[in-house]
Design a protein around this motif. Structure first.
Motif, short mmCIF file in Angstrom:
data_model
loop_
_atom_site.label_atom_id
_atom_site.label_comp_id
_atom_site.label_asym_id
_atom_site.label_seq_id
_atom_site.Cartn_x
_atom_site.Cartn_y
_atom_site.Cartn_z
N ASN A 77 0.73 -1.41 -0.16
CA ASN A 77 0.00 0.27 -0.30
C ASN A 77 0.60 0.95 0.24
OD1 ASN A 77 -2.58 1.40 0.13
ND2 ASN A 77 -2.59 1.55 2.54
N LEU A 78 1.92 1.33 0.35
CA LEU A 78 2.66 2.01 0.75
C LEU A 78 4.34 2.01 -0.69
CD1 LEU A 78 2.55 2.48 5.28
CD2 LEU A 78 1.79 3.89 3.12
N ASN A 79 4.66 1.64 -1.06
CA ASN A 79 5.83 1.18 -1.71
C ASN A 79 5.46 1.85 -3.55
OD1 ASN A 79 4.11 -1.09 -2.87
ND2 ASN A 79 5.74 -2.39 -2.19
N GLY A 80 4.41 2.53 -3.73
CA GLY A 80 4.65 3.38 -5.28
C GLY A 80 5.32 2.22 -6.10
N GLY A 81 4.10 1.17 -5.43
CA GLY A 81 4.91 -0.12 -6.71
C GLY A 81 6.44 -0.97 -7.22
N LYS A 82 6.66 -0.01 -5.82
CA LYS A 82 8.78 -0.09 -6.80
C LYS A 82 9.16 -1.45 -5.76
CE LYS A 82 9.96 3.06 -9.37
NZ LYS A 82 11.36 3.06 -10.34
#
Ligand SMILES: Cc1cc2nc3c(=O)[nH]c(=O)nc-3n(C[C@H](O)[C@H](O)[C@H](O)COP(=O)(O)OP(=O)(O)OC[C@H]3O[C@@H](n4cnc5c(N)ncnc54)[C@H](O)[C@@H]3O)c2cc1C
Length: 548
Positions: A77-82
């Motif tokens: 939810n917090l990793n920016g898709g990275k």
């Protein structure tokens, strides 16, 4: 066994390297660790020693409910898709067993009560249970005499030989003046250490106990050696600055040489922010990552450095470039805020990661870093209550700018006077009720844990009054987030995604693709411990697949 041959070669004797070595020895291998400096511990030993591992046994036994599913949900939810999903999965799945393995080898890591996740309020976040740290370490008792001088300890935290559970029990960082300083002084006299240096001390003792791990200090990796098939089969090193020598590694090489924080040229070339002053071990110079790239490893850019605001204070008794401290917690204390040269605040300054994001903001209209330089402004009560590096509560050295009002302080530090006056007025109006309507100081549990719980309702907010002081906050780094790309087995990947056979990496030599744009303190040390073990075991054919 000749010194120039081994089964598993580990480059770097910090936390990641010793984790890899321990796992290798446990799998029955003969392990050689080459370490560039004359000490073991690396930057890990400089660190606060926090490790972040969800669903760990230590917290579960104390009744904390957590799960890998919950943690995965939190991070995604917090990793920016990275984050790279397989690598994140490996971290989550193998974290708890890594801690159990270390404990079996005499490296204790205990959960820290009431220590919240950075993003505890977000879905899947926890108010306690995922942070762990080691008890204090007594080198005189745990290490053979000939190794005691070779254990690295933090230049910043030797004053504080405490464990994190003790600190929490004493009221947390904001109650630093109330800690048991008699006990701490007595431990200090005996050479007892806490935090990261405690964990690396226990690891060093554990490695020595195996009888299968050789440490070769003063030995620098120059390049990785490959065979005709492209497999990494050893390394070329320089011993004590001498000419190149080859070391053959039959099963593989684990690159655990840290980041590139002390290499300004690599920082300039790779990092999406201004160069940051390194607060890490000076021996960490990017030579490991460079060797990995020269061997065909791909570079994954995840936010550059692990940045923190830092202060550099005059101190005559410290040599070299370590003359300050990371200011990760001080800006959370009530009775302070941070302003730019316009005298304006620009971030929730009670949470250092948000503060640092503001510090590196580049305004594309003025083409200036709008918030550099910046200053932490604090008041008389702050000064009387908290520590600023080596400056103890109540001390106010003559070099520290101070003034009876905001306009005078502004002129002393070169800040816009009207701006600072207005900031103080606005801040104090809300602070009387514990509010910071503009930026939300103290809105995150992690920041409140660093605050002063005697100050109610908000341990990070109270109005400033009396004499005002200022200290410049600079951009510092505690290590590197960007680094070599890896897969879930810790194998270094080429740009096409294929693994380089025989080459593994972990800790700060690997990029933070577990975290992506999310970061929680303790995951950097976690990547060292977890991927050190994963890489060593895979190299020795003792690894196992990770399934989500
Ligand atoms: C003040 C401070 C506080 C921190 N607090 C935390 C925290 O609480 N939690 C957290 O997760 N992280 C924290 N960090 C970051 C933490 O230090 C890193 O996570 C940790 O150091 C990673 O361990 P490592 O083994 O990968 O690297 P290191 O511990 O730096 O080890 C790398 C080793 O490789 C050696 N080396 C380098 N180049 C070569 C070469 N060419 N040949 C041979 N050897 C080489 C170095 O000398 C060093 O000993 C903090 C950092 C600082 C500075």
């Amino acid at each position: 066994m000749p010194a120039n041959s081994c089964e598993l070669l580990v480059i770097g004797g910090g936390g990641a390297g010793m984790a890899a070595a321990l796992a290798g020895a446990d799998a029955g291998a003969d392990v050689l660790v080459v370490e560039k400096s004359q000490k073991l511990g690396g930057t890990y030993a400089f660190s606060s020693g926090l490790v972040w591992v969800p669903a760990n046994r230590s917290a579960r036994e104390a009744g904390i409910e957590d799960s890998i599913d919950l943690a995965r949900h939190h991070i995604n939810n917090l990793n920016g898709g990275k984050s790279v999903p397989e690598v994140l999965e490996a971290y989550l799945q193998r974290g708890p067993e890594t801690l159990d393995f270390l404990a079996e080898h005499g490296v204790p890591l205990d959960w820290i009560p009431r220590y919240p996740d950075y993003y505890a309020e977000q879905p899947g976040g926890l108010m306690e249970g995922r942070y762990l740290s080691s008890p204090v370490f007594d080198g005189a008792r745990e290490l053979p005499a000939e190794w005691r001088e070779r254990a690295e300890f933090s230049p910043y935290y030797t004053d504080v030989p405490a464990s994190w559970p003790e600190i929490q029990a004493w009221g947390g960082y904001g109650l630093i003046s109330e800690w048991d300083w008699k006990l701490l002084e007595e431990r200090k006299q005996r050479g007892v250490v806490g935090w990261g240096g405690a964990t690396t001390g226990y690891m060093m003792a554990a490695c020595l106990r195996t009888g299968r791990i050789r440490f070769q200090l003063g030995t620098k990796l120059l390049e990785l050696d490959k065979d005709a098939s492209g497999r990494v089969v050893g390394a070329t090193v320089s011993i004590d600055g001498g000419g190149p020598e080859h070391i053959a590694a039959r099963a593989g090489v684990v690159l655990a040489a840290g980041g590139y924080d002390h290499n300004p040229e690599m920082q300039r070339q790779f990092d999406p922010h201004p160069n940051a002053t390194p607060f890490s071990n000076p021996s960490v110079d990017g030579s490991g990552i460079a060797a990995g790239m020269n061997a065909g490893g791909s570079f994954a850019n995840i936010m550059g450095q692990l940045m923190s605001p830092v202060y550099v204070l005059p101190r005559e008794d410290q040599a070299g470039n370590i003359v300050g401290n990371v200011a990760g917690r001080e800006p959370s204390f009530p009775g302070s805020f941070v302003v730019n040269r316009a005298g304006r605040r620009f971030a929730d300054d009670s949470f250092y990661r948000v503060l640092v994001s503001g510090m590196v903001r580049f305004d594309t209209k003025s083409c200036q870093f709008e918030n550099l330089p910046c200053w932490m402004v604090f008041d008389e009560e702050w000064k009387a209550t908290y520590r600023l590096g080596h400056v103890k509560p109540g001390e106010a050295p003559s070099w520290m700018p101070r003034a009876g009002n905001a306009a005078q302080l502004a002129s002393k530090i070169g800040v816009d006077a009207a701006g600072l006056e207005e900031t103080l007025r606005t801040f104090n109006a809300g602070a009387a009720d514990g509010r910071d309507d503009e930026f939300g100081r103290g809105s995150m549990a992690w920041a409140r844990n660093n605050g002063d719980r005697r100050i109610k309702p908000n341990p990070c907010v109270r109005p400033l009054s009396g004499t005002l002081y200022a200290v410049e906050l600079k951009l510092g780094t505690m290590g590197t987030l960007s680094g070599l790309a890896v897969d879930e087995h810790a194998r270094v990947l080429r740009a096409d995604g294929s693994p380089i056979e025989g080459l593994y990496t972990c800790g700060q030599s690997m990029s933070a693709i577990v975290e992506g744009y999310w970061y929680n303190s303790g995951t950097s040390n976690g990547r060292a411990l977890i991927f050190g073990g994963i890489g060593a075991r895979h190299a020795l054919g003792a690894g196992r697949e990770v399934t989500a």
